[in-house]
Design a protein around this motif. Sequence first.
Motif, short mmCIF file in Angstrom:
data_model
loop_
_atom_site.label_atom_id
_atom_site.label_comp_id
_atom_site.label_asym_id
_atom_site.label_seq_id
_atom_site.Cartn_x
_atom_site.Cartn_y
_atom_site.Cartn_z
N ASN A 94 2.34 3.48 -6.58
CA ASN A 94 3.49 2.60 -6.32
C ASN A 94 3.53 2.15 -4.86
O ASN A 94 3.81 0.99 -4.57
CB ASN A 94 4.80 3.31 -6.69
CG ASN A 94 4.96 3.51 -8.18
OD1 ASN A 94 4.41 2.75 -8.97
ND2 ASN A 94 5.69 4.53 -8.58
N ARG A 95 3.24 3.09 -3.96
CA ARG A 95 3.23 2.75 -2.53
C ARG A 95 2.15 1.72 -2.22
O ARG A 95 2.37 0.78 -1.45
CB ARG A 95 3.01 4.02 -1.73
CG ARG A 95 2.81 3.81 -0.24
CD ARG A 95 4.10 3.51 0.48
NE ARG A 95 4.97 4.67 0.55
CZ ARG A 95 6.10 4.70 1.22
NH1 ARG A 95 6.52 3.61 1.84
NH2 ARG A 95 6.86 5.79 1.23
N LEU A 96 0.97 1.88 -2.83
CA LEU A 96 -0.11 0.92 -2.61
C LEU A 96 0.25 -0.46 -3.16
O LEU A 96 -0.03 -1.49 -2.53
CB LEU A 96 -1.41 1.41 -3.25
CG LEU A 96 -2.14 2.52 -2.49
CD1 LEU A 96 -3.18 3.18 -3.38
CD2 LEU A 96 -2.79 1.96 -1.22
N ALA A 97 0.86 -0.49 -4.33
CA ALA A 97 1.27 -1.77 -4.92
C ALA A 97 2.29 -2.46 -4.02
O ALA A 97 2.22 -3.69 -3.80
CB ALA A 97 1.84 -1.55 -6.31
N GLN A 98 3.23 -1.71 -3.47
CA GLN A 98 4.21 -2.29 -2.54
C GLN A 98 3.53 -2.78 -1.27
O GLN A 98 3.82 -3.88 -0.77
CB GLN A 98 5.29 -1.26 -2.20
CG GLN A 98 6.18 -0.87 -3.38
CD GLN A 98 7.03 0.34 -3.08
OE1 GLN A 98 7.05 0.86 -1.96
NE2 GLN A 98 7.74 0.83 -4.09
N PHE A 99 2.63 -1.95 -0.73
CA PHE A 99 1.92 -2.29 0.50
C PHE A 99 1.09 -3.57 0.31
O PHE A 99 1.09 -4.46 1.16
CB PHE A 99 1.01 -1.12 0.90
CG PHE A 99 0.14 -1.37 2.09
CD1 PHE A 99 0.68 -1.48 3.36
CD2 PHE A 99 -1.24 -1.49 1.95
CE1 PHE A 99 -0.13 -1.70 4.47
CE2 PHE A 99 -2.06 -1.71 3.04
CZ PHE A 99 -1.50 -1.81 4.31
N GLU A 100 0.40 -3.66 -0.82
CA GLU A 100 -0.48 -4.80 -1.09
C GLU A 100 0.27 -5.99 -1.71
O GLU A 100 -0.33 -7.03 -1.94
CB GLU A 100 -1.62 -4.37 -2.01
CG GLU A 100 -2.56 -3.33 -1.41
CD GLU A 100 -3.52 -3.93 -0.39
OE1 GLU A 100 -3.56 -5.17 -0.28
OE2 GLU A 100 -4.21 -3.15 0.30
N ARG A 101 1.56 -5.79 -2.02
CA ARG A 101 2.39 -6.83 -2.63
C ARG A 101 1.81 -7.32 -3.96
O ARG A 101 1.65 -8.51 -4.21
CB ARG A 101 2.60 -8.00 -1.65
CG ARG A 101 3.33 -7.59 -0.38
CD ARG A 101 3.60 -8.76 0.53
NE ARG A 101 4.22 -8.30 1.78
CZ ARG A 101 4.53 -9.10 2.79
NH1 ARG A 101 4.28 -10.40 2.71
NH2 ARG A 101 5.08 -8.61 3.89
N THR A 102 1.46 -6.35 -4.79
CA THR A 102 0.94 -6.64 -6.12
C THR A 102 1.77 -5.87 -7.15
O THR A 102 2.67 -5.11 -6.81
CB THR A 102 -0.53 -6.20 -6.24
OG1 THR A 102 -0.64 -4.79 -5.98
CG2 THR A 102 -1.41 -6.95 -5.25
N ASP A 103 1.46 -6.07 -8.43
CA ASP A 103 2.21 -5.42 -9.49
C ASP A 103 1.95 -3.92 -9.54
O ASP A 103 2.88 -3.12 -9.63
CB ASP A 103 1.83 -6.03 -10.86
CG ASP A 103 2.24 -7.48 -10.97
OD1 ASP A 103 3.15 -7.91 -10.23
OD2 ASP A 103 1.64 -8.19 -11.81
N ALA A 282 -1.66 10.23 2.06
CA ALA A 282 -1.90 8.79 2.09
C ALA A 282 -0.59 8.01 2.03
O ALA A 282 -0.46 6.96 2.67
CB ALA A 282 -2.81 8.40 0.94
N CYS A 283 0.38 8.51 1.28
CA CYS A 283 1.70 7.85 1.23
C CYS A 283 2.31 7.79 2.63
O CYS A 283 2.84 6.75 3.05
CB CYS A 283 2.64 8.59 0.29
SG CYS A 283 2.30 8.35 -1.47
#
Length: 396
Positions: A94-103, A282-283
């Motif tokens: 979820n954090r990566l999706a938010q960071f990358e602005r993807t689903d 990583a978070c």
Amino acid sequence: MSSPEVPEWIDNELREIRAAGLFRSRRTFHPLADGRCLLEGRELINFSSNDYLNLSHDERVIAAAAAALPEMGVGTRASALVSGRTEWHAQLENRLAQFERTDEAILFPSGYAANLGIISAFANQEDTIFCDRLNHASLIDGCRLSGARLRVYRHDQLEKLKRELEKTSGDGKKIIVTDSVFSMDGSLAPLVSLCDLAEEFNATVMLDEAHATGVWGGSGRGLAEELGVEERVTVRIGTLSKAVGTMGGFVAGPCALIDWLWNRVRTQIYSTALPPSICAAACKALEIIQSEPDRRRLLHEQSTFLRRELQQRPSISVPPSSGPIIPIILKDPELTMKMAADLQESGFLVGAIRPPTVPQGTSRLRVSITCAHQRDDLKRFLKALDRSLARNVESR
């Protein structure tokens, strides 16, 4: 204790490797904070690290990992698909999706596993892959494993890529595979031009942002963000083992893409999942990358200073590039090892890169800057390099 007899061909190959000056020895390395390390008991300034933002030793990142250990244990015990996807894996996705602005996002045990698995799942014998000559070995191995027709191009000569795209016919997919930052040269892929060609010839762009995540872009998402082409790249692969300071690979993208990868990529399906403590670390690292952009600013300032100084030395070749990877091309592997030893004696650990990692005739010192390095570290390195150049190059 007895050991099996080693086949003669192994001994023969080892002799050939040594004779060519390409033998690689194992040594024990102990990383320290602030861009230092211990090598064989001696403290050195570490110019061989990909920990670009100095997060692997950040107290907050370490504390996040430590807090997860008592609750979750050390290992994950299974693949993510079976029973190894914990709440920490879900939180990192979820954090990566938010960071990358993807689903959504999906995790892999390493960047190598991500590249190998994704490309070999994406393409088959009916397809054609266009692979940059300087791509990382994991991308090249994925291309080969896929069984697709392979066409190699150079990112500084896109005319050849265009000709290959023009003459490729049939119903198979056309896939352009590239690093965003080439790991041994530090040069940047021409992503705008690649996306233009992909759209002109109905091809897909698959991009590995391994050395760009956390380093490039206004928010640190990578070179695609820096150049404004994120929505034009079909598959964006990243790694957690460099600027993020932990380990693992990932893909961030639309829900359908992530669901497809979850069901098709063997290196993810059949690998034990990342340790939960690594996911927790990583978070926290991603949070720091977003909240402390001065780390990127300092990294680029120090890199620009050292590159400019090195390019003023006529006895070495420093190709034009940007960012923290600075190659010093020496051509000869024996000379490369001598100068690396000289620099180590002067207190600096620098990567000595030889074939097959790089093409024949391009052996080099690979200097890697982090935001932990001080300007005085760089100036002292330049003086040590000058002494080694005088001894090994200019006296020839």
